[in-house]
Motif scaffolding. Structure first.
Motif, PDB file in Angstrom:
ATOM      1  N   TYR A 285       0.703  -1.163  -0.034  1.00  0.00           N
ATOM      2  CA  TYR A 285       0.077  -0.062  -0.137  1.00  0.00           C
ATOM      3  C   TYR A 285       0.974   1.422   0.058  1.00  0.00           C
ATOM      4  O   TYR A 285       1.865   1.417   0.670  1.00  0.00           O
ATOM      5  CB  TYR A 285      -0.949  -0.064   1.064  1.00  0.00           C
ATOM      6  N   LYS A 286       0.396   2.190  -0.511  1.00  0.00           N
ATOM      7  CA  LYS A 286       0.989   3.761  -0.669  1.00  0.00           C
ATOM      8  C   LYS A 286      -0.022   4.731  -0.261  1.00  0.00           C
ATOM      9  O   LYS A 286      -1.226   4.504  -0.505  1.00  0.00           O
ATOM     10  CB  LYS A 286       1.616   4.140  -1.912  1.00  0.00           C
ATOM     11  N   LEU A 287       0.592   5.658   0.399  1.00  0.00           N
ATOM     12  CA  LEU A 287      -0.293   6.942   0.622  1.00  0.00           C
ATOM     13  C   LEU A 287       0.526   7.985   0.409  1.00  0.00           C
ATOM     14  O   LEU A 287       1.639   8.523   0.789  1.00  0.00           O
ATOM     15  CB  LEU A 287      -0.568   7.013   2.288  1.00  0.00           C
TER      16      LEU A 287
ATOM     17  N   PHE B 165      -4.704  16.985  -0.277  1.00  0.00           N
ATOM     18  CA  PHE B 165      -4.947  15.725  -0.762  1.00  0.00           C
ATOM     19  C   PHE B 165      -4.513  14.759   0.030  1.00  0.00           C
ATOM     20  O   PHE B 165      -3.445  14.891   0.924  1.00  0.00           O
ATOM     21  CB  PHE B 165      -4.562  15.661  -2.289  1.00  0.00           C
ATOM     22  N   ALA B 166      -5.183  13.459  -0.111  1.00  0.00           N
ATOM     23  CA  ALA B 166      -4.728  12.358   0.509  1.00  0.00           C
ATOM     24  C   ALA B 166      -5.185  11.176  -0.392  1.00  0.00           C
ATOM     25  O   ALA B 166      -6.377  11.036  -0.559  1.00  0.00           O
ATOM     26  CB  ALA B 166      -5.267  12.194   1.859  1.00  0.00           C
ATOM     27  N   ILE B 167      -4.218  10.599  -1.095  1.00  0.00           N
ATOM     28  CA  ILE B 167      -4.530   9.409  -2.028  1.00  0.00           C
ATOM     29  C   ILE B 167      -3.946   8.050  -1.544  1.00  0.00           C
ATOM     30  O   ILE B 167      -2.847   7.944  -1.425  1.00  0.00           O
ATOM     31  CB  ILE B 167      -4.262   9.889  -3.477  1.00  0.00           C
ATOM     32  N   LEU B 168      -4.862   7.105  -1.590  1.00  0.00           N
ATOM     33  CA  LEU B 168      -4.461   5.694  -0.971  1.00  0.00           C
ATOM     34  C   LEU B 168      -4.343   4.990  -1.959  1.00  0.00           C
ATOM     35  O   LEU B 168      -5.280   4.622  -2.781  1.00  0.00           O
ATOM     36  CB  LEU B 168      -5.465   5.329   0.095  1.00  0.00           C
TER      37      LEU B 168
ATOM     38  N   GLU C 166      -4.791  11.880  11.901  1.00  0.00           N
ATOM     39  CA  GLU C 166      -5.697  10.757  11.732  1.00  0.00           C
ATOM     40  C   GLU C 166      -5.347   9.772  10.889  1.00  0.00           C
ATOM     41  O   GLU C 166      -5.383   8.618  11.041  1.00  0.00           O
ATOM     42  CB  GLU C 166      -7.202  11.360  11.566  1.00  0.00           C
ATOM     43  N   VAL C 167      -5.090  10.346   9.598  1.00  0.00           N
ATOM     44  CA  VAL C 167      -5.064   9.266   8.470  1.00  0.00           C
ATOM     45  C   VAL C 167      -3.656   8.485   8.511  1.00  0.00           C
ATOM     46  O   VAL C 167      -3.551   7.319   8.344  1.00  0.00           O
ATOM     47  CB  VAL C 167      -5.075  10.081   7.208  1.00  0.00           C
ATOM     48  N   VAL C 168      -2.494   9.222   8.844  1.00  0.00           N
ATOM     49  CA  VAL C 168      -1.048   8.659   8.473  1.00  0.00           C
ATOM     50  C   VAL C 168      -1.022   7.276   9.843  1.00  0.00           C
ATOM     51  O   VAL C 168      -0.549   6.538   9.476  1.00  0.00           O
ATOM     52  CB  VAL C 168      -0.335   9.814   8.843  1.00  0.00           C
ATOM     53  N   PRO C 169      -1.432   7.690  10.993  1.00  0.00           N
ATOM     54  CA  PRO C 169      -1.318   6.539  12.042  1.00  0.00           C
ATOM     55  C   PRO C 169      -2.101   5.493  11.678  1.00  0.00           C
ATOM     56  O   PRO C 169      -1.570   4.273  11.545  1.00  0.00           O
ATOM     57  CB  PRO C 169      -1.738   7.123  13.396  1.00  0.00           C
TER      58      PRO C 169
END
Length: 820
Positions: free
Chosen positions: A543-545, A565-568, A594-597
């Motif tokens: 997975y990449k973020l 932006f944040a793309i998974l 919140e998203v990174v952890p």
């Protein structure tokens, strides 16, 4: 017959419709142009470049000379095509400009190039303001490129009426070129009676003066219709000598008065429509140039030497390919291209009506908004061509300062530029090709509708009013011949709406592509700049973020947007993420914290829920990438899959090689389940071999053996193109390092390898470079060789082998083997 007054002139109309995505100002990939990126690139390779360095062959079909055809003919290039060429084919672009400079010397100060009404709309069908702008933009674009004022102007499709001629004459255009079927009547200047000229009863060998109601006048040249048609339909380009004879035979040998035999043709005939047509033209020009009785000329030179002795009147509202009233571009009548004779063209009239409504709706808004600044809106539009030809930030700012002073706010600048782009695209949507063909959902017509969509978006940005709904109601009246498409409004939803770009879409492209491309802090994406203010790329297994914020700027409107932006990336083409306008640093940090952890702990489902929470409906995926990058990135994400598939196919091929060989010997067609893996493997091996730095001759011989003993089809089009690119790149390196004998060896090896595996790459560019190297380097090294220089001797020997492989033949003091 005296050479002093017998002339031949060939005019080439070189044109392609604008193909750029109206939001990106770039032509996106067109699969139908394979193996090229798009049709502009393909036709440039097949025609425009060829005529800048056209071969003259000897009796054994060896190259004995290379000439620039453009310097010896009259020609016009569509301004929008030259704009593309300046960016994407600069060597060809420079050769065209150089040809015009050379022609000034050959034709007594008159240049081969003439201008064209800007974007190839049907000028007589345009309103008076658009006619004025089209002519002025054509002139100004010409001046910016050729650095002189044009003497003549090509009218798209030669469509003409008196009003159009008045606009040309008003702006000091000395002449235009028409079909003989557009002449109404003629008479000697000063005579009383007119002679009927309808039905092409006009002598095309002389110029005619057309006196206009304003008191101005313009010269008209009516080209020779039958010979011009012969280029397209009678194979005249198959034999350069016969072509030259046909041109010269049209001159009246017994008449001592000045005569000019001239034809006007699609420039694409010389290499694109007719392969090697540029060589037929170059041989013809060379033969005429060396004939003691006839001179090559161009219209400006002939007009200065031999002013009109006759005058003419035109048939109003005609074109070379249309019935009167220009029905091909306004009604159902005027011709079917013949591919589907049962199809109707009833859509032509409602399509023009929809565009007319849009133009007449936006024009008062534009006029009112620009007048509020105390500026003449239509003069400003005429001047806007200075920005279209040079969109550098400095030039745009200078344009705004010149016309509005230096106290505009950023928002005012954006509004003004958007209004001017409304006018730009409101003319582009009338490009003639949209009506020329048979079906409203064809690529040319949908391109015009794309320009209309850009107008709708920009005018809504300025006014806040949606005009799209009514426009679609009008488009619905343009019925398709294809049941699935129904009408142009349905096609709009299918083909146009997915192409519409706004700043969030640009941000989505930047965000998604950043997963696969390592961008510098500041980068250019088509007509947008992106500057990363905060960027992180995190990985957790497969997975990449990508997460961050960036500032986007439009080159065209100066519009600016800051995005978050944040793309998974979940593997393959599976993407999930959000892009939205930057709200605040606090909101961005809260989202990141919140998203990174969650991502780092591989709680992917939790990360998806959090992205949905922070971005809401602002979700984007792989399909929001621009078209070129979709293909490029899809190749990346499928690389592992394709490698696995290739391995499977290779095993099937190798395990069944002897069986396939036996079936070939028995003339039994192999089943597809066996044939396809074999073809896939052989093509993959050939592709890899052609890309390698050094040719593996053992593997090459094995492939050649496979092609001989198995029923295997290779992708000749794609592999020939790949081989040509590889050879050309090596020759470009040789051009920069002409003493590198090893580079020549590699080229020779690669050409010989292609022969072994039945490939015939196009060696045109390689031949050009070698031809130049012969004059610049070979002769010098021959002198050194004759003085017992061993290095020079080896270099000359290799170069002679290269010349042989490239099929070039030159006879001069430094001998080259005469090759059969």
């Amino acid at each position: 017959m005296s050479k002093k007054n017998k002339y031949v002139c060939v005019h080439g109309h070189f044109y392609q419709p604008p193909r750029e995505n109206p939001w990106l100002n770039r032509v996106e990939v067109q699969d139908s142009a394979y193996p090229y990126h798009d049709w502009n690139e393909r036709i440039t390779a097949e025609c425009y470049s060829r005529n800048s360095a056209a071969r003259i062959l000897d009796e054994k079909r060896r190259i004995q000379d290379i000439i620039n055809n453009y310097a010896k003919i009259s020609f016009n290039f569509g301004p929008t095509l030259l704009q593309w060429m300046h960016l994407e084919a600069p060597d060809v672009y420079d050769a065209i400009l150089e040809a015009d400079r050379l022609s000034l010397k050959q034709f007594n100060g008159h240049g081969s190039a003439i201008a064209q009404a800007y974007n190839h709309l049907i000028v007589p069908l345009a309103n008076a303001r658009d006619q004025e702008t089209q002519v002025l933009w054509g002139i100004r674009d010409f001046e910016s490129r050729f650095k002189r004022y044009p003497e003549g102007m090509w009218l798209p499709e030669t469509a003409v009426n008196t009003d159009t001629l008045e606009v040309l004459a008003k702006h000091d255009i000395k002449y235009t070129i028409l079909s003989p079927y557009q002449a109404l009547k003629v008479r000697k200047i000063g005579a009383k009676d007119w002679r009927d000229a309808t039905g092409a009863k006009v002598d095309p060998r002389r110029p005619y003066l057309c006196k206009l109601p304003s008191g101005r006048s313009i010269a008209l040249f009516f080209y020779d219709g039958p010979v011009s048609q012969g280029i397209a339909f009678e194979g005249l380009l198959n034999n350069g000598a016969a072509f030259a004879a046909r041109l010269m035979d049209q001159l009246d040998h017994g008449d001592k008065k000045p005569q000019m035999m001239h034809i006007a043709t699609d420039g694409e005939s010389y290499g694109h429509h007719h392969r090697y047509g540029e060589m037929g033209l170059s041989y013809c020009l060379n033969q005429i140039d060396n004939d003691p009785n006839v001179s090559l000329t161009i219209y400006g030179e002939f007009l200065e030497k031999h002013p009109p002795e006759f005058e003419a009147k035109i048939i109003e509202n005609t074109a070379w390919s249309s019935t009167p009233h220009l029905e091909r571009w306004s009604e159902n009548g005027g011709g079917n291209t013949g591919g589907r004779p049962e199809w109707h063209q009833h859509w032509r009239k409602p399509l023009r009506a929809a565009f007319d409504w849009l133009r007449d709706t936006v024009n008062p808004i534009y006029e009112q908004e620009i007048q509020s600044f105390g500026v003449d809106p239509w003069h400003l539009r005429n001047e806007y061509i200075d920005v279209i030809v040079d969109r550098s930030r400095e030039n745009v700012e200078q344009f705004l300062d010149n016309h509005f002073g230096g106290d505009l706010s950023n928002q005012q600048k954006i509004t003004i530029l958007k209004l001017l782009e409304v006018q730009h695209h409101a003319m582009l949507m009338y490009t003639s090709c949209g009506w020329f063909f048979d079906e409203v959902t064809g690529i040319e017509t949908m391109q015009d509708i794309l320009y209309a969509a850009r107008v709708l978006q920009l005018i809504e940005d300025v006014t806040g009013t949606n005009y799209e709904s009514h426009f679609l109601e009008l488009l619905a009246l343009a019925e398709s011949n294809i049941p699935d498409h129904q009408n142009a409004a349905v096609a709009y939803e299918k083909f146009v709406r997915p192409s519409i770009v706004d700043m969030p879409r640009v941000g989505a492209h930047y965000a998604v592509s950043s997963l696969f491309t390592e961008y510098p802090e500041q980068t250019r994406m088509y007509s947008y700049d992106a500057k990363a203010e905060n960027f992180e790329l995190l990985e957790a297994g497969k997975y990449k973020l990508a997460i961050g914020k960036a500032v986007l700027n439009s080159e065209v409107t100066l519009e600016e947007s800051q995005i978050t932006f944040a793309i998974l990336h979940l593997g393959d083409h599976h993407l999930f993420g959000g892009v939205r306008e930057f709200d605040s640093e606090e909101a961005f940090q809260a989202m990141r914290d919140e998203v990174v952890p969650a991502f780092k702990k591989s709680r992917v489902h939790e990360a998806i829920v959090l992205l949905d929470k922070h971005f809401g409906t602002h979700n984007y995926s792989f399909w929001h990438l621009f078209k070129d990058d979709q293909k490029k990135i899809l190749d990346q994400v499928l690389e592992h899959t394709l490698t696995s598939v290739e391995g499977t196919f290779r095993r099937v091929y190798e395990d069944n090689y002897s069986l396939l060989q036996a079936m070939k010997e028995l003339s039994i067609a192999p089943p597809n389940l066996l044939k396809f893996p074999g073809e896939f493997t052989v093509n993959a091996n050939l592709s890899r071999l052609l890309k390698s730095d050094e040719i593996n001759m053992r593997e090459l011989n094995m492939l050649a053996d496979s092609l001989e003993h198995l029923s295997v089809d290779i992708d000749k089009v794609g592999l020939d193109h790949l081989a040509a690119e590889r050879i050309n790149q090596l020759m470009r390196n040789f051009k920069n390092n002409p003493e590198d004998e090893h580079l020549m060896h590699k080229v020779v090896q690669l050409i010989q390898a292609c022969k072994k595996v039945q490939l015939t790459p196009d060696l045109w560019e390689a031949q050009n470079i070698a031809f130049t190297a012969h004059n610049r380097n070979y002769r010098h090294n021959c002198q050194l060789r004759d003085n017992d220089d061993g290095v020079a001797r080896a270099w000359c020997t290799t170069f002679e082998i290269l010349f042989k492989e490239l099929n070039i033949h030159v006879v001069d003091d430094a001998p080259v083997p005469q090759l059969s």
